[in-house]
Design an enzyme around this catalytic site. Structure first.
Site, mmCIF file in Angstrom:
data_model
loop_
_atom_site.group_PDB
_atom_site.id
_atom_site.type_symbol
_atom_site.label_atom_id
_atom_site.label_comp_id
_atom_site.label_asym_id
_atom_site.label_seq_id
_atom_site.Cartn_x
_atom_site.Cartn_y
_atom_site.Cartn_z
ATOM 1 N N LYS A 96 0.748 -1.008 0.050
ATOM 2 C CA LYS A 96 -0.097 -0.393 -0.265
ATOM 3 C C LYS A 96 0.792 1.383 -0.282
ATOM 4 O O LYS A 96 0.230 1.784 1.269
ATOM 5 C CB LYS A 96 -1.078 0.016 0.980
ATOM 6 C CG LYS A 96 -2.107 -0.881 1.249
ATOM 7 C CD LYS A 96 -2.860 -1.034 1.859
ATOM 8 C CE LYS A 96 -4.408 -2.327 1.655
ATOM 9 N NZ LYS A 96 -3.877 -3.373 2.578
HETATM 10 O O1 LIG Z 1 -4.701 -4.433 -0.293
HETATM 11 C C1 LIG Z 1 -5.787 -5.124 0.773
HETATM 12 O O2 LIG Z 1 -5.131 -6.794 0.323
HETATM 13 C C2 LIG Z 1 -6.172 -5.001 1.355
HETATM 14 C C3 LIG Z 1 -7.413 -3.621 1.240
HETATM 15 C C4 LIG Z 1 -8.476 -4.162 1.487
HETATM 16 O O3 LIG Z 1 -9.404 -3.308 1.844
HETATM 17 N N1 LIG Z 1 -8.601 -5.448 2.686
HETATM 18 C C5 LIG Z 1 -7.859 -6.214 3.508
HETATM 19 O O4 LIG Z 1 -8.096 -6.604 4.353
HETATM 20 N N2 LIG Z 1 -6.894 -6.095 2.306
HETATM 21 C C6 LIG Z 1 -5.502 -7.302 3.229
HETATM 22 O O5 LIG Z 1 -5.852 -8.952 2.887
HETATM 23 C C7 LIG Z 1 -5.654 -9.416 4.117
HETATM 24 C C8 LIG Z 1 -7.102 -9.340 4.826
HETATM 25 O O6 LIG Z 1 -6.702 -10.994 5.363
HETATM 26 P P1 LIG Z 1 -7.604 -11.346 5.976
HETATM 27 O O7 LIG Z 1 -9.096 -10.984 6.833
HETATM 28 O O8 LIG Z 1 -6.839 -12.197 7.430
HETATM 29 O O9 LIG Z 1 -8.546 -12.406 5.079
HETATM 30 C C9 LIG Z 1 -5.221 -8.042 4.779
HETATM 31 O O10 LIG Z 1 -3.354 -8.298 5.063
HETATM 32 C C10 LIG Z 1 -5.781 -7.262 4.973
HETATM 33 O O11 LIG Z 1 -4.314 -6.134 5.152
#
Ligand SMILES: O=C(O)c1cc(=O)[nH]c(=O)n1[C@@H]1O[C@H](COP(=O)(O)O)[C@@H](O)[C@H]1O
Length: 272
Positions: A96
């Site tokens: 990011k």
């Molecule tokens: O850019 C991302 O991957 C991201 C964007 C977003 O809107 N929401 C989000 O959860 N993420 C990322 O996606 C992953 C989600 O993880 P879990 O919730 O554990 O499945 C994490 O690494 C977050 O930082």
């Protein structure tokens, strides 16, 4: 990697799953802590157990940066391992980033050249000259934050300026940037009702969709409105897969969770 190669892999594996490698030393099995590089040992086992069920891996760099130099070395070993052993897999550095132009160029080099990821996540807030340096890399992809999965997405992203929500302006404006064909977008799975509108603006782009699993987003709802002719979706789950067990069976347990998602995806692909 080209989007065509990514699509071929989706067809072969009947999967558009992205496994998030968000390694937290307090959550991994205790026996790994005695090894020289617990983060890498954990990732290696998860990757070996899931590589045939997913088309992408997404380490979130925060989980590596938190451990300083050692964490960065674990990240480097992880990306090298994927690139050498499973070169068909699409890799995402979830960092990011985004800054003034010359700084963005350095961020782009760090992730797309030095670490050799296929893509990097980038924040759009600083605009065109902060994103175009990432787009300049051939056969690499910039995954721009469109509409994120968290509550705070409603603070700015959905706020209207001149009658239009800001995330829509971001999507539309980004299409005018140089090398915009290298763009993909992040759209949270928790915001399934927005996918129809988003597809009207970016019908052909790949969308990285986090929020399935631990954050409660629905795979079926996302696919209903988000899928395009080339599938166009990478569905990410991190904690829901990698922390399925914190015992010695952790890799098998991760495979079981990944398999559940892959099977659901295969059914959806057959229906479309
Ligand atoms: O850019 C991302 O991957 C991201 C964007 C977003 O809107 N929401 C989000 O959860 N993420 C990322 O996606 C992953 C989600 O993880 P879990 O919730 O554990 O499945 C994490 O690494 C977050 O930082």
């Amino acid at each position: 990697m080209t989007t065509k190669q990514l699509y071929n892999q989706i067809q072969q594996k009947k999967s558009f799953l992205c496994v998030g490698l968000d390694v937290d030393l307090t959550k991994i099995p205790q026996h790994l802590l005695a090894t020289e590089d617990p983060i890498f040992e954990f990732n290696k086992a998860i990757i070996d157990a899931t590589h045939d069920l997913c088309v992408s891996y997404k380490p979130n760099t925060a989980f590596y940066e938190a451990y300083g130099l050692k964490g960065w070395q674990s990240l480097e070993k992880t990306i090298n391992y994927i690139n050498e052993k499973y070169p068909d897999i699409f890799t995402i550095a979830d960092a990011k980033r985004g800054d003034i132009g010359n700084t963005s160029t350095m961020y782009a080099k760090a992730f797309l050249e030095d670490l050799n990821f296929d893509s990097v996540t980038v924040a759009p807030y600083m605009g065109k000259d902060s994103v175009e340096p990432f787009l300049a890399f051939e056969n690499k992809h910039t995954i721009l934050l469109g509409l994120t999965s968290n509550e705070g997405a409603f603070d700015f992203q959905t706020q209207e300026i001149d009658g239009k929500p800001m995330y829509q302006t971001v999507l539309e404006t980004s299409k005018t940037w140089k090398n915009s064909e290298n763009l993909m977008y992040v759209v949270g799975a928790t915001k399934a009702e927005y996918f129809k509108e988003i597809r009207n603006i970016v019908p052909d782009s790949f969308l990285l969709v986090p929020g399935v699993g631990a954050q409660g987003g629905s795979l079926e709802d996302v696919c209903k409105f988000g899928m395009n002719k080339q599938v166009g979706l990478l569905i990410n789950s991190s904690r829901g897969i990698i922390y399925a067990s914190n015992q010695t069976d952790f890799a098998e347990a991760a495979r079981t969770e990944a398999l559940k998602l892959q099977k659901a995806m295969a059914i959806i692909l057959e229906q479309n």
